[in-house]
Design a protein around this motif. Structure first.
Motif, mmCIF file in Angstrom:
data_model
loop_
_atom_site.group_PDB
_atom_site.id
_atom_site.type_symbol
_atom_site.label_atom_id
_atom_site.label_comp_id
_atom_site.label_asym_id
_atom_site.label_seq_id
_atom_site.Cartn_x
_atom_site.Cartn_y
_atom_site.Cartn_z
ATOM 1 N N SER A 237 -69.432 -11.476 -45.357
ATOM 2 C CA SER A 237 -69.054 -12.831 -44.954
ATOM 3 C C SER A 237 -68.239 -13.515 -46.054
ATOM 4 O O SER A 237 -68.514 -13.345 -47.242
ATOM 5 N N VAL A 238 -67.241 -14.286 -45.633
ATOM 6 C CA VAL A 238 -66.400 -15.024 -46.583
ATOM 7 C C VAL A 238 -67.103 -16.330 -46.920
ATOM 8 O O VAL A 238 -67.311 -17.182 -46.056
ATOM 9 N N THR A 239 -67.465 -16.502 -48.175
ATOM 10 C CA THR A 239 -68.215 -17.694 -48.594
ATOM 11 C C THR A 239 -67.465 -18.545 -49.612
ATOM 12 O O THR A 239 -67.872 -19.671 -49.872
ATOM 13 N N ASP A 240 -66.389 -18.026 -50.177
ATOM 14 C CA ASP A 240 -65.615 -18.786 -51.158
ATOM 15 C C ASP A 240 -64.647 -19.713 -50.417
ATOM 16 O O ASP A 240 -63.851 -19.244 -49.587
ATOM 17 N N PRO A 241 -64.693 -21.026 -50.659
ATOM 18 C CA PRO A 241 -63.825 -21.961 -49.933
ATOM 19 C C PRO A 241 -62.342 -21.614 -50.023
ATOM 20 O O PRO A 241 -61.616 -21.724 -49.031
ATOM 21 N N ALA A 242 -61.870 -21.226 -51.202
ATOM 22 C CA ALA A 242 -60.450 -20.902 -51.359
ATOM 23 C C ALA A 242 -60.072 -19.691 -50.523
ATOM 24 O O ALA A 242 -59.025 -19.665 -49.854
ATOM 25 N N ASP A 243 -60.920 -18.668 -50.538
ATOM 26 C CA ASP A 243 -60.657 -17.474 -49.735
ATOM 27 C C ASP A 243 -60.684 -17.807 -48.240
ATOM 28 O O ASP A 243 -59.868 -17.286 -47.467
ATOM 29 N N PHE A 244 -61.612 -18.679 -47.856
ATOM 30 C CA PHE A 244 -61.727 -19.033 -46.442
ATOM 31 C C PHE A 244 -60.504 -19.822 -45.973
ATOM 32 O O PHE A 244 -59.963 -19.561 -44.891
ATOM 33 N N ARG A 245 -60.064 -20.770 -46.781
ATOM 34 C CA ARG A 245 -58.860 -21.536 -46.421
ATOM 35 C C ARG A 245 -57.647 -20.609 -46.318
ATOM 36 O O ARG A 245 -56.796 -20.774 -45.437
ATOM 37 N N ALA A 246 -57.553 -19.634 -47.221
ATOM 38 C CA ALA A 246 -56.439 -18.689 -47.175
ATOM 39 C C ALA A 246 -56.489 -17.852 -45.898
ATOM 40 O O ALA A 246 -55.450 -17.569 -45.282
ATOM 41 N N GLU A 247 -57.706 -17.478 -45.489
ATOM 42 C CA GLU A 247 -57.828 -16.698 -44.252
ATOM 43 C C GLU A 247 -57.428 -17.521 -43.033
ATOM 44 O O GLU A 247 -56.760 -17.029 -42.125
ATOM 45 N N LEU A 248 -57.837 -18.786 -43.001
ATOM 46 C CA LEU A 248 -57.444 -19.651 -41.888
ATOM 47 C C LEU A 248 -55.928 -19.851 -41.862
ATOM 48 O O LEU A 248 -55.331 -19.937 -40.780
#
Length: 280
Positions: free
Chosen positions: A185-196
């Protein structure tokens, strides 16, 4: 209809029970319903009483009241959830999910026939996704989803397909803390924003064992008449046999045709009820 003043803390009839007693009785009735909801089978009074820590007589009396109101059904000496509860549940999220379930079923069916994998239709509810429909066959993936259930949007392909186009919901999900059902699961905010951002750019989202080990998923948004996603469609399969990228072209096509159907429906309604006219 159910009269909450007819039962007290002990579960017996009363005309003078206090508000605290009445609330306690309602709490106990809801506990029984929640216990029944955990099973796909009928459950006996003794087992329900044990699970809910009620006396058997109290459980029996409350179940009788729920049965009279069609909230539970009696099958022999056991009980299961009743049709009235299902009817109430269908109204929890309003008419839109029910309309989507009906209108988009042919497109889900087509996608299932093409892929022979599990197909989902979901909508965004705050920071969760609610599954509006689900089709699966003999090759079903091991999923924990069911129609009406909710999952954290950040961990699912359908959720990411919708969060990518809803900035406020995405930021709220991040602020609440991104859950980690699995180690993937993606839990790092920066990584999640990049994925979105990638989802917005490519128009397609993936779940790579992020909600359940061994299961992968691909999803695309269904664009409504206002130009924003109203739902997402996904295909899920077991990691050892399913390659999401291979079904992505068909998934895109089906979602586009589904969006066109919703647009045609909206235009048809607009012609029947033009602005300023009274709807029949």
């Amino acid at each position: 209809m159910l009269d909450p003043t007819s039962i007290t803390d002990a579960g017996s009839p009363s005309d003078t029970g206090s508000s605290q007693d009445q609330q306690t009785a309602v709490d106990k009735a809801l506990t029984l319903l929640m216990s029944l909801a955990e099973e796909d089978r009928e459950v006996g009074v003794s087992e329900l009483a044990r699970r809910t820590q009620l006396t058997k007589s109290t459980a029996f009396r409350l179940l009788g009241i729920l049965q009279r109101n069609d909230v539970v059904e009696r099958v022999g000496s056991s009980y299961r959830l009743g049709p009235q509860l299902f009817d109430i549940g269908r109204r929890v999220y309003g008419p839109t999910p029910l309309m989507l379930q009906d209108r988009l079923l042919p497109f889900l069916t087509e996608l299932y026939v093409l892929t022979q994998e599990t197909v989902h239709l979901a909508v965004l509810h705050r920071t969760d996704v609610m599954y509006v429909n689900k089709l699966h066959g003999h090759r079903r993936a091991r999923t924990s989803t069911r129609i009406g259930s909710r999952m954290p949007a950040s961990c699912t392909a359908v959720g990411k397909a919708l969060l990518a186009f809803d900035h406020d919901a995405a930021e709220l999900a991040i602020a609440q803390g991104l859950p980690a059902p699995t180690e993937h699961s993606v839990t790092d905010p920066a990584d999640f924003r990049a994925e979105l951002a990638r989802v917005r750019r490519d128009g397609i989202a993936y779940d790579r064992e992020e909600i359940l080990p061994g299961v992968t998923c691909v999803a695309v948004p269904v664009i409504g008449a206002a130009g924003r996603p109203v739902a997402a469609i996904s295909v899920s399969g077991a990691l050892h046999r399913f390659e999401p990228a291979r079904v992505a072209p068909e998934l895109r096509r089906v979602a586009f045709e589904a969006a066109r159907e919703l647009g045609a429906t909206a235009r048809s309604r607009g012609r029947r009820h033009p602005a300023g006219s009274a709807a029949a």
